[in-house]
Scaffold this motif. Structure first.
Motif, mmCIF file in Angstrom:
data_model
loop_
_atom_site.group_PDB
_atom_site.id
_atom_site.type_symbol
_atom_site.label_atom_id
_atom_site.label_comp_id
_atom_site.label_asym_id
_atom_site.label_seq_id
_atom_site.Cartn_x
_atom_site.Cartn_y
_atom_site.Cartn_z
ATOM 1 N N UNK A 92 0.832 -1.224 0.000
ATOM 2 C CA UNK A 92 0.000 0.000 0.000
ATOM 3 C C UNK A 92 0.861 1.266 0.000
ATOM 4 N N UNK A 93 2.057 1.179 0.584
ATOM 5 C CA UNK A 93 2.918 2.360 0.708
ATOM 6 C C UNK A 93 3.318 2.933 -0.647
ATOM 7 N N UNK A 94 3.317 2.096 -1.692
ATOM 8 C CA UNK A 94 3.681 2.570 -3.028
ATOM 9 C C UNK A 94 2.529 3.291 -3.725
ATOM 10 N N UNK A 95 1.299 3.027 -3.284
ATOM 11 C CA UNK A 95 0.099 3.642 -3.859
ATOM 12 C C UNK A 95 0.012 3.423 -5.379
ATOM 13 N N UNK A 96 0.438 2.232 -5.812
ATOM 14 C CA UNK A 96 0.468 1.945 -7.251
ATOM 15 C C UNK A 96 -0.910 1.614 -7.814
ATOM 16 N N UNK A 97 -1.794 1.079 -6.980
ATOM 17 C CA UNK A 97 -3.119 0.669 -7.453
ATOM 18 C C UNK A 97 -4.203 1.617 -6.944
ATOM 19 N N UNK A 98 -5.150 1.950 -7.814
ATOM 20 C CA UNK A 98 -6.345 2.690 -7.383
ATOM 21 C C UNK A 98 -7.412 1.701 -6.946
ATOM 22 N N UNK A 99 -7.570 0.630 -7.701
ATOM 23 C CA UNK A 99 -8.523 -0.440 -7.377
ATOM 24 C C UNK A 99 -7.790 -1.775 -7.453
ATOM 25 N N UNK A 115 -1.832 13.232 -17.705
ATOM 26 C CA UNK A 115 -1.124 14.505 -17.881
ATOM 27 C C UNK A 115 -0.090 14.683 -16.772
ATOM 28 N N UNK A 116 1.152 14.330 -17.077
ATOM 29 C CA UNK A 116 2.209 14.501 -16.088
ATOM 30 C C UNK A 116 3.381 13.588 -16.367
ATOM 31 N N UNK A 117 4.521 13.920 -15.760
ATOM 32 C CA UNK A 117 5.749 13.156 -15.957
ATOM 33 C C UNK A 117 6.296 12.598 -14.646
ATOM 34 N N UNK A 118 5.482 12.642 -13.583
ATOM 35 C CA UNK A 118 6.020 12.224 -12.284
ATOM 36 C C UNK A 118 5.019 11.477 -11.412
ATOM 37 N N UNK A 119 3.792 11.324 -11.896
ATOM 38 C CA UNK A 119 2.716 10.703 -11.123
ATOM 39 C C UNK A 119 2.388 11.474 -9.848
ATOM 40 N N UNK A 120 2.472 12.802 -9.950
ATOM 41 C CA UNK A 120 2.107 13.664 -8.825
ATOM 42 C C UNK A 120 0.781 14.376 -9.047
ATOM 43 N N UNK A 121 0.114 14.128 -10.188
ATOM 44 C CA UNK A 121 -1.136 14.860 -10.436
ATOM 45 C C UNK A 121 -2.374 14.000 -10.196
ATOM 46 N N UNK A 122 -2.201 12.747 -9.737
ATOM 47 C CA UNK A 122 -3.345 11.872 -9.489
ATOM 48 C C UNK A 122 -4.190 12.375 -8.328
ATOM 49 N N UNK A 132 -5.813 10.498 -6.547
ATOM 50 C CA UNK A 132 -5.722 9.442 -5.533
ATOM 51 C C UNK A 132 -4.348 9.372 -4.873
ATOM 52 N N UNK A 133 -3.571 10.435 -5.027
ATOM 53 C CA UNK A 133 -2.280 10.526 -4.352
ATOM 54 C C UNK A 133 -1.119 10.096 -5.228
ATOM 55 N N UNK A 134 0.085 10.508 -4.832
ATOM 56 C CA UNK A 134 1.293 10.204 -5.597
ATOM 57 C C UNK A 134 1.602 8.705 -5.566
ATOM 58 N N UNK A 135 2.076 8.200 -6.692
ATOM 59 C CA UNK A 135 2.709 6.872 -6.678
ATOM 60 C C UNK A 135 4.152 7.082 -6.225
ATOM 61 N N UNK A 136 4.641 6.200 -5.373
ATOM 62 C CA UNK A 136 6.018 6.297 -4.886
ATOM 63 C C UNK A 136 6.860 5.248 -5.611
#
Length: 493
Positions: free
Chosen positions: A38-45, A128-135, A137-141
């Motif tokens: 969960x700490x990576x926040x890679x999945x929304x569902x 829209x983005x190059x860093x996964x900071x615009x989601x 549902x939070x940033x992917x780490x």
């Protein structure tokens, strides 16, 4: 027994067929990894039941001898692909709660090939983005950390950051991505995996939430070149529901893999030696040249004179198409509806869009609306389309003296989250090497080339002629074999 989550797609497919393990064991292993990360926040569902259902179907098919190309292989699905009965959000609040009643063509092809779904992967909002900071549902780490003792959370790249992080962290063996200006290739480079953007039109865009329709293209992401070839075969093919889909047979890319490049000429575009490029990127590029020479290729210098205009051209055309595509999100038909007391229709539109779109999406809609407005259309949009034609012509001329191009994938290794957030231009420069191939609709692939001084992955990019995915895959395979990249992040999540 080997940890099944360390296996590649090809190893899972072949080991499952040989009876070394069951598809259910594979699905359970990846489900457990997903649940623990969960700490990576890679999945929304997360969809563990869907992965298990597909695994059980694969186990039954093996017993009856009725196997499909991807039977036994669970994958991640970028949350830009509509999945029937499973929430699809494009990582935006405006689509939160939207559950499609239909399946995108690409995801449908993968399920028909026997793949199972582990879940819907996080991304930059509307890609829209190059860093996964615009989601929303939070940033992917990123699962990677710098080796300098610092603990800064790093960007996994974007927009397919959830796909990249999940593959690198062994949450899935492969995933779908989409690439509009580098959104498969740049995140692949940041986390040490491979990813290919095929020729525009190879994969159907039907059922994929649109960003910029003349640029968007689906493609696979995985740990090896072979895995990308396997996935791309399953994803590609003509679709009458997509007017830009290419009506061509799908080549047998996996069967055609060969790292022997004798007789091939590889061009090095002089314009990609940008000012201020880190010495490590330059050194990696030289290594890549040596790898391809060793594989039998001849190296030639080429010129792509309009490269310097690619980024400004992209950031006129893509926002213009986005402002048109995103006009459908109005609170009437699906997704979020914000209806203030006593509000009329126009007020509802405004309130819904203000609440539903994030800052980067709003920025691009505003840029796009501006360049399409009366008085500015010819000055900006028409000019950008002309320059796009010149960029495509540059590639056509380069092909007269070479078969493929080799460049770095990104101008740096992964940066820390928040490092470039305040400066959109610095963020947009991440796509400087990937955007030209997108504007020309050409196939391009990133493959890991090595690590920088901080222990972070760096990628090399192969660009090919239209429809020459085989050439791109083969050159990437030659690099993969010679680079011998086996680094993986230390588990901290």
């Amino acid at each position: 027994m080997t940890d099944l989550t360390n296996l590649t797609v090809a190893e899972i497919r072949d080991g499952f067929r040989a009876g070394d393990f069951t598809a259910r064991e594979v699905a359970e292993g990846f489900n457990a990894n997903v649940a623990a990360a969960k700490a990576l926040n890679a999945f929304i569902v997360e969809t563990p039941d869907k992965a298990l259902d597909a695994a059980d179907a694969a186990d039954s098919a093996r017993a009856s001898g009725d196997l499909k190309p991807l039977s036994g292989v669970p994958i991640g699905m970028k949350d830009l692909f509509c999945t029937e009965g499973v929430q699809t959000t494009a990582a935006s609040h405006i689509l939160e709660g939207f559950v499609p009643t239909y399946e995108s063509t690409v995801s449908g092809k993968l399920w028909a090939a026997g793949a199972g779904m582990l879940g819907k992967l996080n991304l930059d909002q509307f890609a829209m983005g190059s860093s996964n900071e615009t989601s929303y549902f939070g940033n992917v780490i990123s699962p990677w950390k710098r080796n300098d003792g610092g603990n800064a959370a790093l960007a996994p790249g974007g927009s397919s950051g959830g796909s990249a992080a999940a593959i690198s962290a062994r949450l899935c063996p492969a995933a779908t991505g989409t690439d509009t200006g580098g959104s498969i290739r740049q995140p692949a480079a940041f986390v040490g995996i491979s990813g290919i953007k095929p020729t525009y039109g190879r994969c159907s865009r039907w059922g994929v939430v649109a960003f910029a329709s003349s640029l968007d293209q689906a493609g696979p992401m995985a740990r090896t070149v072979r895995d990308n070839a396997i996935l791309l075969e399953a994803m590609s093919g003509f679709d009458p529901k997509d007017s830009t889909s290419l009506d061509l047979p799908v080549p047998a890319w996996e069967a055609g893999l060969s790292s022997d490049l004798k007789g091939k000429r590889v061009g090095i575009p002089q314009e990609y030696r940008v000012e201020g490029m880190p010495a490590e990127i330059d050194a990696l590029w030289e290594k890549g040249i040596a790898y391809l020479k060793d594989a039998g290729a001849e190296i030639v210098e080429v010129s792509l004179p309009h490269t310097q205009y690619a980024l400004p051209t992209y950031y006129i055309i893509a926002p213009a198409e986005a402002s048109s595509n995103l006009a459908r999100y109005d609170g009437v038909r699906f997704g979020l509806r914000d209806l203030p007391d006593g509000a009329g229709l126009q007020d509802m539109y405004a309130a819904t869009r203000a609440a539903g779109f994030g800052p980067e999406v709003k920025r691009r809609i505003m840029i796009g609306t501006y360049v399409l407005s009366a008085g500015f259309y010819d000055a900006y949009y028409t000019q950008a389309q002309k320059v796009r034609t010149l960029i495509a012509r540059d590639f056509d001329r380069a092909w007269e003296s070479c078969d493929l191009l080799l460049t770095p994938t990104a101008p740096s290794a992964a940066f820390a989250l928040g490092e470039k957030q305040a400066d959109p231009l610095a963020m947009y420069l991440n796509d400087v090497f990937t955007v030209p191939a997108s504007l020309a609709g050409l196939p391009a692939m990133s493959v890991p080339g090595g690590l920088d001084a901080q222990g972070l992955p760096l990628g090399l990019q192969i660009i090919g002629k239209a429809l020459d995915e085989q050439g791109v895959l083969n050159a990437a395979l030659a690099i993969e074999e010679r680079a011998g990249f086996t680094a993986r992040p230390d588990k901290w999540w």
